[in-house]
Design a protein around this motif. Sequence first.
Motif, PDB file in Angstrom:
ATOM      1  N   ARG A  48      31.331 -26.080  40.494  1.00 24.84           N
ATOM      2  CA  ARG A  48      32.702 -25.791  40.917  1.00 24.84           C
ATOM      3  C   ARG A  48      33.469 -24.906  39.927  1.00 24.84           C
ATOM      4  NH1 ARG A  48      34.988 -29.243  44.789  1.00 24.84           N
ATOM      5  NH2 ARG A  48      33.558 -30.851  45.569  1.00 24.84           N
ATOM      6  N   LYS A  49      33.230 -25.087  38.649  1.00 20.39           N
ATOM      7  CA  LYS A  49      34.056 -24.400  37.669  1.00 20.39           C
ATOM      8  C   LYS A  49      33.212 -23.470  36.795  1.00 20.39           C
ATOM      9  CE  LYS A  49      37.695 -27.895  37.255  1.00 20.39           C
ATOM     10  NZ  LYS A  49      38.798 -27.016  37.720  1.00 20.39           N
ATOM     11  N   PRO A  50      33.761 -22.307  36.438  1.00 23.16           N
ATOM     12  CA  PRO A  50      33.084 -21.424  35.477  1.00 23.16           C
ATOM     13  C   PRO A  50      33.401 -21.872  34.046  1.00 23.16           C
ATOM     14  CG  PRO A  50      35.084 -20.385  36.228  1.00 23.16           C
ATOM     15  CD  PRO A  50      34.980 -21.688  36.982  1.00 23.16           C
ATOM     16  N   TRP A  51      32.486 -21.597  33.153  1.00 23.85           N
ATOM     17  CA  TRP A  51      32.741 -21.994  31.763  1.00 23.85           C
ATOM     18  C   TRP A  51      33.919 -21.243  31.173  1.00 23.85           C
ATOM     19  CZ3 TRP A  51      32.583 -18.010  28.371  1.00 23.85           C
ATOM     20  CH2 TRP A  51      31.769 -16.900  28.657  1.00 23.85           C
ATOM     21  N   THR A  52      34.231 -20.065  31.717  1.00 24.77           N
ATOM     22  CA  THR A  52      35.339 -19.259  31.192  1.00 24.77           C
ATOM     23  C   THR A  52      36.682 -19.960  31.315  1.00 24.77           C
ATOM     24  OG1 THR A  52      35.443 -18.168  33.366  1.00 24.77           O
ATOM     25  CG2 THR A  52      34.189 -17.057  31.642  1.00 24.77           C
ATOM     26  N   GLU A  53      36.761 -20.943  32.200  1.00 24.25           N
ATOM     27  CA  GLU A  53      38.026 -21.665  32.404  1.00 24.25           C
ATOM     28  C   GLU A  53      38.386 -22.528  31.202  1.00 24.25           C
ATOM     29  OE1 GLU A  53      39.593 -25.163  35.412  1.00 24.25           O
ATOM     30  OE2 GLU A  53      38.398 -23.508  36.263  1.00 24.25           O
ATOM     31  N   PHE A  54      37.401 -22.840  30.361  1.00 22.55           N
ATOM     32  CA  PHE A  54      37.623 -23.781  29.266  1.00 22.55           C
ATOM     33  C   PHE A  54      37.648 -23.108  27.888  1.00 22.55           C
ATOM     34  CE2 PHE A  54      35.169 -25.861  32.667  1.00 22.55           C
ATOM     35  CZ  PHE A  54      36.127 -26.752  33.114  1.00 22.55           C
ATOM     36  N   ILE A  55      37.701 -21.799  27.856  1.00 24.71           N
ATOM     37  CA  ILE A  55      37.634 -21.066  26.586  1.00 24.71           C
ATOM     38  C   ILE A  55      39.025 -20.605  26.167  1.00 24.71           C
ATOM     39  CG2 ILE A  55      36.524 -19.174  25.340  1.00 24.71           C
ATOM     40  CD1 ILE A  55      34.634 -21.352  26.449  1.00 24.71           C
ATOM     41  N   HIS A  56      39.323 -20.707  24.897  1.00 27.07           N
ATOM     42  CA  HIS A  56      40.592 -20.219  24.356  1.00 27.07           C
ATOM     43  C   HIS A  56      40.697 -18.716  24.622  1.00 27.07           C
ATOM     44  CE1 HIS A  56      43.652 -19.043  21.421  1.00 27.07           C
ATOM     45  NE2 HIS A  56      43.997 -20.319  21.342  1.00 27.07           N
ATOM     46  N   PRO A  57      41.867 -18.233  25.037  1.00 24.55           N
ATOM     47  CA  PRO A  57      42.002 -16.807  25.375  1.00 24.55           C
ATOM     48  C   PRO A  57      41.546 -15.852  24.273  1.00 24.55           C
ATOM     49  CG  PRO A  57      43.961 -18.022  26.045  1.00 24.55           C
ATOM     50  CD  PRO A  57      43.114 -18.987  25.273  1.00 24.55           C
ATOM     51  N   ASP A  58      41.770 -16.229  23.028  1.00 24.95           N
ATOM     52  CA  ASP A  58      41.392 -15.332  21.930  1.00 24.95           C
ATOM     53  C   ASP A  58      39.879 -15.241  21.728  1.00 24.95           C
ATOM     54  OD1 ASP A  58      44.054 -14.905  21.521  1.00 24.95           O
ATOM     55  OD2 ASP A  58      44.234 -16.273  19.811  1.00 24.95           O
ATOM     56  N   ASP A  59      39.129 -16.173  22.309  1.00 17.94           N
ATOM     57  CA  ASP A  59      37.664 -16.164  22.173  1.00 17.94           C
ATOM     58  C   ASP A  59      36.963 -15.713  23.450  1.00 17.94           C
ATOM     59  OD1 ASP A  59      37.799 -17.163  19.560  1.00 17.94           O
ATOM     60  OD2 ASP A  59      37.847 -19.239  20.255  1.00 17.94           O
ATOM     61  N   LEU A  60      37.709 -15.589  24.542  1.00 14.53           N
ATOM     62  CA  LEU A  60      37.101 -15.392  25.857  1.00 14.53           C
ATOM     63  C   LEU A  60      36.318 -14.086  25.975  1.00 14.53           C
ATOM     64  CD1 LEU A  60      36.630 -16.424  28.675  1.00 14.53           C
ATOM     65  CD2 LEU A  60      38.837 -15.455  29.369  1.00 14.53           C
ATOM     66  N   GLU A  61      36.908 -12.964  25.620  1.00 13.95           N
ATOM     67  CA  GLU A  61      36.227 -11.681  25.786  1.00 13.95           C
ATOM     68  C   GLU A  61      34.958 -11.612  24.941  1.00 13.95           C
ATOM     69  OE1 GLU A  61      36.840  -9.390  28.068  1.00 13.95           O
ATOM     70  OE2 GLU A  61      38.342 -10.837  28.768  1.00 13.95           O
ATOM     71  N   ARG A  62      35.014 -12.126  23.762  1.00 12.56           N
ATOM     72  CA  ARG A  62      33.828 -12.138  22.888  1.00 12.56           C
ATOM     73  C   ARG A  62      32.692 -12.923  23.548  1.00 12.56           C
ATOM     74  NH1 ARG A  62      32.476 -16.018  18.671  1.00 12.56           N
ATOM     75  NH2 ARG A  62      34.520 -16.982  19.014  1.00 12.56           N
ATOM     76  N   MET A  63      33.010 -14.083  24.109  1.00 18.39           N
ATOM     77  CA  MET A  63      31.974 -14.922  24.692  1.00 18.39           C
ATOM     78  C   MET A  63      31.469 -14.365  26.022  1.00 18.39           C
ATOM     79  SD  MET A  63      33.242 -18.747  23.676  1.00 18.39           S
ATOM     80  CE  MET A  63      31.803 -19.470  24.431  1.00 18.39           C
ATOM     81  N   LYS A  64      32.332 -13.707  26.777  1.00 16.35           N
ATOM     82  CA  LYS A  64      31.877 -13.050  28.012  1.00 16.35           C
ATOM     83  C   LYS A  64      30.903 -11.919  27.678  1.00 16.35           C
ATOM     84  CE  LYS A  64      35.039 -12.149  31.151  1.00 16.35           C
ATOM     85  NZ  LYS A  64      36.349 -11.768  31.738  1.00 16.35           N
TER      86      LYS A  64
END
Length: 339
Positions: A74-90
């Motif tokens: 149901r949920k993507p892992w991106t929903e639980f990542i801090h905004p400042d870390d999101l682009e790096r992890m994507k």
Amino acid sequence: SPLSDQESAAAMAAALDECRRRLKHLSDSEIRYRTIFENTGAATLLIDADTTIATINSRFAQLLGYSKAEIEGRKPWTEFIHPDDLERMKGYHHLRRIAPGDAPNTYAFRLKTRTSEIRQVLITIDMIPGSEQSVASLMDISEHMAAEKALRDSEERYRLLVETMTEGLIVQDREGRIRYVNSRACEIIGHPSSKLLGHPGRRFTAPESQAPWDEQLAQRRRGVAAPYEITWQSEDGGHTRCRVSPRVRFDEAGQYDGSFAILTDITAIRRSEKALRLSEELFSKAFRATPSSMLITTLAEGLVVNVNDSVLATTGHNLQEVVGFPLREIGLFPNTESY
């Protein structure tokens, strides 16, 4: 030749047995896999190529504060990542699927829980061979990071305190080698830290202080710590008199492990004391030798503090008969009222 009905039945039975064996093996393998996945000890999840979280274990659900049913599929892992870390992890997620060796397998990031609490997390992640899924294990390191920050803050406060002390601080190991000096200690000793660290403190003392230094080091090894004085010799040959106030350090086994000490520059004090003694000696000599009769008394009680030789010669008294007695009782002068 064609198989008989009996042979065909036997072949079919054997094929069915093999199929059942393989299914049982697959079932057993799946049970083992799920048991390991659920009880791995870390928050674990499977991630699809489109970032959907396919499967999680109970620890991951507990970490985020959700149920499995609310997350799985149901949920993507991106929903639980801090905004400042999101682009790096994507970026890592995409890179891992086109060039797996270029994406890091272990790194830290910030995770958002259901209550919007931010947790510091260490992730270990890799691709599942032959699939587009990745498997990740997460370790909550928030307390560890908080403890490290508290330690850094404490060390910084300690460093500022030590470096701004008006007294010197010196730390020595069990062999008497200098392991730390603050700025004030460098000023007192007369050498920069680059020349002091790693060397015995004895090397920087004046010749007359080397034997006392050795004796004090021996006392430290016996667990004895009492203040003492030594003289440091600077790079330019200058001398600094110093009071050393040591403390002994012991290791976990109770064995001597070195010492630290507070250094106080007492050069000016000793110079003043010497000058005062010299002045007193000169005054005493002048007071004793002057031909005029002179005496010193207290103002309030009129007690005789001292008299010179001329007074004693004139009156026939000795010091023991005069010093400490009221002037009225001694009869040095005929008319003490006018005096």
